[in-house]
Write an enzyme that holds these catalytic residues in place. Structure first.
Site, PDB file in Angstrom:
ATOM      1  N   ARG A   1       0.808  -1.236   0.000  1.00  0.00           N
ATOM      2  CA  ARG A   1       0.000   0.000   0.000  1.00  0.00           C
ATOM      3  C   ARG A   1       0.838   1.282   0.000  1.00  0.00           C
ATOM      4  NH1 ARG A   1      -2.946  -3.167   3.762  1.00  0.00           N
ATOM      5  NH2 ARG A   1      -4.700  -4.173   2.714  1.00  0.00           N
TER       6      ARG A   1
ATOM      7  N   LYS B   1       3.159  11.164 -11.827  1.00  0.00           N
ATOM      8  CA  LYS B   1       2.304  10.303 -12.652  1.00  0.00           C
ATOM      9  C   LYS B   1       3.026   8.979 -12.838  1.00  0.00           C
ATOM     10  CE  LYS B   1      -0.525  13.386 -15.475  1.00  0.00           C
ATOM     11  NZ  LYS B   1      -0.825  13.845 -16.850  1.00  0.00           N
TER      12      LYS B   1
ATOM     13  N   GLU C   1      10.129  18.050 -25.605  1.00  0.00           N
ATOM     14  CA  GLU C   1       9.457  18.356 -24.340  1.00  0.00           C
ATOM     15  C   GLU C   1      10.064  19.606 -23.682  1.00  0.00           C
ATOM     16  OE1 GLU C   1       6.726  16.885 -23.470  1.00  0.00           O
ATOM     17  OE2 GLU C   1       6.760  14.832 -24.260  1.00  0.00           O
TER      18      GLU C   1
ATOM     19  N   LYS D   1       7.732  22.697 -14.710  1.00  0.00           N
ATOM     20  CA  LYS D   1       6.899  21.530 -14.383  1.00  0.00           C
ATOM     21  C   LYS D   1       6.535  21.531 -12.906  1.00  0.00           C
ATOM     22  CE  LYS D   1       5.450  17.006 -15.003  1.00  0.00           C
ATOM     23  NZ  LYS D   1       5.439  15.773 -15.763  1.00  0.00           N
TER      24      LYS D   1
ATOM     25  N   GLU E   1      -4.237  16.949 -11.953  1.00  0.00           N
ATOM     26  CA  GLU E   1      -4.747  17.366 -13.262  1.00  0.00           C
ATOM     27  C   GLU E   1      -6.257  17.604 -13.270  1.00  0.00           C
ATOM     28  OE1 GLU E   1      -2.562  15.765 -16.655  1.00  0.00           O
ATOM     29  OE2 GLU E   1      -4.428  15.770 -17.782  1.00  0.00           O
TER      30      GLU E   1
ATOM     31  N   ARG F   1      -2.826  21.602 -15.143  1.00  0.00           N
ATOM     32  CA  ARG F   1      -1.768  20.626 -15.465  1.00  0.00           C
ATOM     33  C   ARG F   1      -1.908  20.094 -16.895  1.00  0.00           C
ATOM     34  NH1 ARG F   1       1.011  15.847 -11.780  1.00  0.00           N
ATOM     35  NH2 ARG F   1       2.228  14.971 -13.478  1.00  0.00           N
TER      36      ARG F   1
ATOM     37  N   ASN G   1       0.214  18.881 -21.801  1.00  0.00           N
ATOM     38  CA  ASN G   1      -0.080  17.987 -22.930  1.00  0.00           C
ATOM     39  C   ASN G   1      -0.180  18.725 -24.257  1.00  0.00           C
ATOM     40  OD1 ASN G   1      -0.137  15.628 -21.401  1.00  0.00           O
ATOM     41  ND2 ASN G   1      -2.203  16.088 -20.701  1.00  0.00           N
TER      42      ASN G   1
ATOM     43  N   HIS H   1      -0.069  16.826 -27.552  1.00  0.00           N
ATOM     44  CA  HIS H   1      -0.160  15.396 -27.249  1.00  0.00           C
ATOM     45  C   HIS H   1      -1.408  14.747 -27.848  1.00  0.00           C
ATOM     46  CE1 HIS H   1       3.150  16.350 -24.655  1.00  0.00           C
ATOM     47  NE2 HIS H   1       3.193  15.162 -24.096  1.00  0.00           N
TER      48      HIS H   1
ATOM     49  N   HIS I   1      -0.608  11.676 -29.804  1.00  0.00           N
ATOM     50  CA  HIS I   1      -1.082  10.326 -29.443  1.00  0.00           C
ATOM     51  C   HIS I   1      -1.801   9.682 -30.627  1.00  0.00           C
ATOM     52  CE1 HIS I   1      -0.964  11.186 -24.840  1.00  0.00           C
ATOM     53  NE2 HIS I   1       0.165  10.659 -25.277  1.00  0.00           N
TER      54      HIS I   1
ATOM     55  N   HIS J   1       7.725   9.047 -28.858  1.00  0.00           N
ATOM     56  CA  HIS J   1       6.782  10.018 -28.286  1.00  0.00           C
ATOM     57  C   HIS J   1       7.130  11.472 -28.610  1.00  0.00           C
ATOM     58  CE1 HIS J   1       3.875  11.521 -25.393  1.00  0.00           C
ATOM     59  NE2 HIS J   1       4.832  12.189 -24.772  1.00  0.00           N
TER      60      HIS J   1
HETATM   61  P1  NAD Z   1      12.452   4.957 -22.438  1.00  0.00           P
HETATM   62  O1  NAD Z   1      12.352   4.847 -20.994  1.00  0.00           O
HETATM   63  O2  NAD Z   1      11.917   3.840 -23.268  1.00  0.00           O
HETATM   64  O3  NAD Z   1      13.971   5.226 -22.837  1.00  0.00           O
HETATM   65  C1  NAD Z   1      14.309   5.349 -24.209  1.00  0.00           C
HETATM   66  C2  NAD Z   1      15.476   4.427 -24.583  1.00  0.00           C
HETATM   67  O4  NAD Z   1      16.687   4.983 -24.093  1.00  0.00           O
HETATM   68  C3  NAD Z   1      15.381   3.036 -23.982  1.00  0.00           C
HETATM   69  O5  NAD Z   1      15.869   2.103 -24.896  1.00  0.00           O
HETATM   70  C4  NAD Z   1      16.309   3.136 -22.782  1.00  0.00           C
HETATM   71  O6  NAD Z   1      16.808   1.878 -22.362  1.00  0.00           O
HETATM   72  C5  NAD Z   1      17.395   4.012 -23.322  1.00  0.00           C
HETATM   73  N1  NAD Z   1      18.156   4.767 -22.345  1.00  0.00           N
HETATM   74  C6  NAD Z   1      17.704   5.383 -21.239  1.00  0.00           C
HETATM   75  N2  NAD Z   1      18.664   6.114 -20.673  1.00  0.00           N
HETATM   76  C7  NAD Z   1      19.770   5.920 -21.412  1.00  0.00           C
HETATM   77  C8  NAD Z   1      21.097   6.419 -21.332  1.00  0.00           C
HETATM   78  N3  NAD Z   1      21.446   7.316 -20.409  1.00  0.00           N
HETATM   79  N4  NAD Z   1      21.991   5.997 -22.257  1.00  0.00           N
HETATM   80  C9  NAD Z   1      21.616   5.134 -23.243  1.00  0.00           C
HETATM   81  N5  NAD Z   1      20.370   4.655 -23.388  1.00  0.00           N
HETATM   82  C10 NAD Z   1      19.464   5.053 -22.484  1.00  0.00           C
HETATM   83  O7  NAD Z   1      11.725   6.289 -22.994  1.00  0.00           O
HETATM   84  P2  NAD Z   1      11.545   7.744 -22.382  1.00  0.00           P
HETATM   85  O8  NAD Z   1      11.395   8.624 -23.554  1.00  0.00           O
HETATM   86  O9  NAD Z   1      12.531   8.060 -21.349  1.00  0.00           O
HETATM   87  O10 NAD Z   1      10.137   7.629 -21.641  1.00  0.00           O
HETATM   88  C11 NAD Z   1       8.961   7.307 -22.336  1.00  0.00           C
HETATM   89  C12 NAD Z   1       7.954   6.812 -21.328  1.00  0.00           C
HETATM   90  O11 NAD Z   1       7.693   7.845 -20.396  1.00  0.00           O
HETATM   91  C13 NAD Z   1       6.618   6.430 -21.937  1.00  0.00           C
HETATM   92  O12 NAD Z   1       6.196   5.197 -21.395  1.00  0.00           O
HETATM   93  C14 NAD Z   1       5.682   7.550 -21.497  1.00  0.00           C
HETATM   94  O13 NAD Z   1       4.355   7.113 -21.323  1.00  0.00           O
HETATM   95  C15 NAD Z   1       6.294   7.964 -20.196  1.00  0.00           C
HETATM   96  N6  NAD Z   1       6.016   9.339 -19.803  1.00  0.00           N
HETATM   97  C16 NAD Z   1       5.569   9.554 -18.558  1.00  0.00           C
HETATM   98  C17 NAD Z   1       5.327  10.824 -18.122  1.00  0.00           C
HETATM   99  C18 NAD Z   1       4.904  11.053 -16.701  1.00  0.00           C
HETATM  100  O14 NAD Z   1       4.560  12.187 -16.366  1.00  0.00           O
HETATM  101  N7  NAD Z   1       4.961  10.062 -15.854  1.00  0.00           N
HETATM  102  C19 NAD Z   1       5.560  11.922 -18.957  1.00  0.00           C
HETATM  103  C20 NAD Z   1       6.037  11.675 -20.246  1.00  0.00           C
HETATM  104  C21 NAD Z   1       6.271  10.374 -20.662  1.00  0.00           C
HETATM  105  N1  GLY Z   2       3.625  14.733 -18.702  1.00  0.00           N
HETATM  106  C1  GLY Z   2       2.373  15.329 -18.359  1.00  0.00           C
HETATM  107  C2  GLY Z   2       2.192  15.474 -16.900  1.00  0.00           C
HETATM  108  O1  GLY Z   2       3.041  15.140 -16.102  1.00  0.00           O
HETATM  109  O2  GLY Z   2       1.166  15.924 -16.507  1.00  0.00           O
END
Ligand code: NAD
Ligand code: GLY
Length: 364
Positions: free
Chosen positions: A121, A143, A185, A227, A237, A241, A245, A248, A252, A265
């Site tokens: 939890r 998030k 971003e 942020k 949100e 917030r 997006n 987006h 999307h 993305h």
């Molecule tokens: P990712 O985590 O898939 O990383 C991209 C690639 O880079 C992967 O292959 C990873 O292994 C590699 N990598 C990571 N760090 C590295 C480094 N320092 N050196 C070499 N390779 C490296 O993608 P991302 O773009 O970081 O994140 C995308 C995800 O984030 C999606 O699932 C999306 O939904 C989520 N997201 C969440 C939020 C949120 O607010 N929580 C916001 C935006 C995106």
């Molecule tokens: N990436 C959008 C949010 O954190 O709200």
């Protein structure tokens, strides 16, 4: 700009936390001070483990550290992979005082955060984001989620970390394409809340593209400041917030159309931000001159400014209506009042939207 570490605070009452940004921050941040119990589980993936896991473990020699190394990729951001984290936690007898550490990009961060939100939890967790996208966006704001076969990020929670440790050195190994996607971003913050930052980005984009550490640290700091401010105002949100997006809803639609197999993305968001900006111009808010500045900056970062060649206007409209911002069947979009000011609105003309989609789809 300085090369030493910088702190940004996310102010959420008793859930407030620092974002610590700097070179070799995995070493400099004194991570142990954010860990109250004896046990730690590091969650990372097979790409990042050989690069940074040892460096992190060297900082935790006074803790009992377990690790789980996940397969790399968005396709593994699901309940099956989440279960591997729980298997490790339960198998190694982690209790409520344990701390999870996410070492990786947004995929690792989102899954680790959700595991922390739900294990017994709720246990503590720390974000150590290693992609630019994760450093400026996903690691901040709480998030957390995994995907369901029928939808992205459908199962999750708002759950804040104890700290976000941003080691800018980790960006040196990031593939170019992932780096550019993160810049989309970064540019987003200039567009939605900070016109001066947008101008700074225009003036310093060449330094950023060379991955100059000081320029990057500054861009990451300014992004995190924006942020943190938005999250502090609207953690779950309910309103403002959603401006995070920008682009987006269009983006999307692109990702879904391609079944998450072609553009990443940030690329889809870049093309989507241009479409949102086009609609803002036609709606009488943003100036044509600023639209050109936006396209120019994104293009300089090797980001797409038009949709994929095989997408038609109907592909967008069919997919955009599934967006999470749709309320009571009404599509709402993030539009720009001007450079540096965004609004979430359902008050736009469908004719104008159609014009934008047609123009975008024929201009490729
Ligand atoms: P990712 O985590 O898939 O990383 C991209 C690639 O880079 C992967 O292959 C990873 O292994 C590699 N990598 C990571 N760090 C590295 C480094 N320092 N050196 C070499 N390779 C490296 O993608 P991302 O773009 O970081 O994140 C995308 C995800 O984030 C999606 O699932 C999306 O939904 C989520 N997201 C969440 C939020 C949120 O607010 N929580 C916001 C935006 C995106
Ligand atoms: N990436 C959008 C949010 O954190 O709200």
């Amino acid at each position: 700009m300085t090369a030493k570490s910088t702190q940004v605070q996310v102010s959420l009452g008793d859930r407030s936390y620092p974002i610590s940004i700097g070179s070799d921050e995995i070493f400099n941040a004194d991570i142990g001070r954010y860990i109250s119990g004896k046990k730690v589980l590091i969650v990372t993936n097979e790409t990042i483990a050989p690069l940074y896991l040892e460096r992190l473990e060297q900082q935790l020699t006074d803790k009992q550290v377990s690790r789980v190394i996940l397969a790399d990729g968005e396709q593994y951001k699901n309940l099956d992979t989440l279960n591997l984290i729980f298997d490790q936690l339960i198998g190694d007898h982690h209790d409520r005082k344990t701390t999870l550490i996410a070492l990786g990009g947004g995929v690792v961060g989102d899954m680790t955060g959700f595991a922390a939100a739900s294990y017994q939890r709720g246990v503590a967790f720390i974000q150590i984001p290693t992609t630019l996208l994760a450093q400026v966006d996903s690691s901040v704001g709480g998030k957390t989620a995994v995907n369901h076969p029928m939808g992205k990020n459908m199962i999750g929670a708002f759950y804040q970390p104890q700290a976000v440790i941003i080691d800018t050195d980790t960006l040196s190994t990031l593939p170019d394409r992932e780096f550019y996607a993160g810049l989309a971003e970064v540019i987003k913050y200039g567009l939605i809340v900070d016109a001066d930052f947008f101008q700074w980005l225009e003036n310093n984009v060449d330094l950023l593209l060379q991955r100059d550490k000081r320029a990057l640290a500054y861009a990451i700091e300014l992004s995190c400041v924006s942020k943190a401010r938005i999250v502090a105002e609207d953690e779950t949100e309910q309103g403002i917030r959603a401006i995070l997006n920008l682009g987006h809803t269009f983006g999307h639609a692109i990702e879904t159309f391609q079944q998450y197999k072609q553009w990443i993305h940030g690329e889809a968001v870049a093309a989507g931000m241009v479409m949102a900006a086009e609609l803002s111009v036609i709606s009488g808010d943003l100036s044509e001159a600023d639209l050109h500045r936006i396209k120019d900056l994104l293009a300089r970062c090797s980001l797409p400014i038009t949709p994929p060649a095989d997408m038609q206007p109907d592909d967008f409209t069919g997919l955009m209506i599934r967006d999470k911002k749709v309320l009571d069947g009404q599509l709402r979009l993030v539009l720009l009042k001007r450079l540096g000011e965004a609004t979430v609105t359902g008050q736009f003309s469908i004719d104008h939207l159609n014009q934008v989609l047609i123009k975008a789809c024929i201009s490729k």
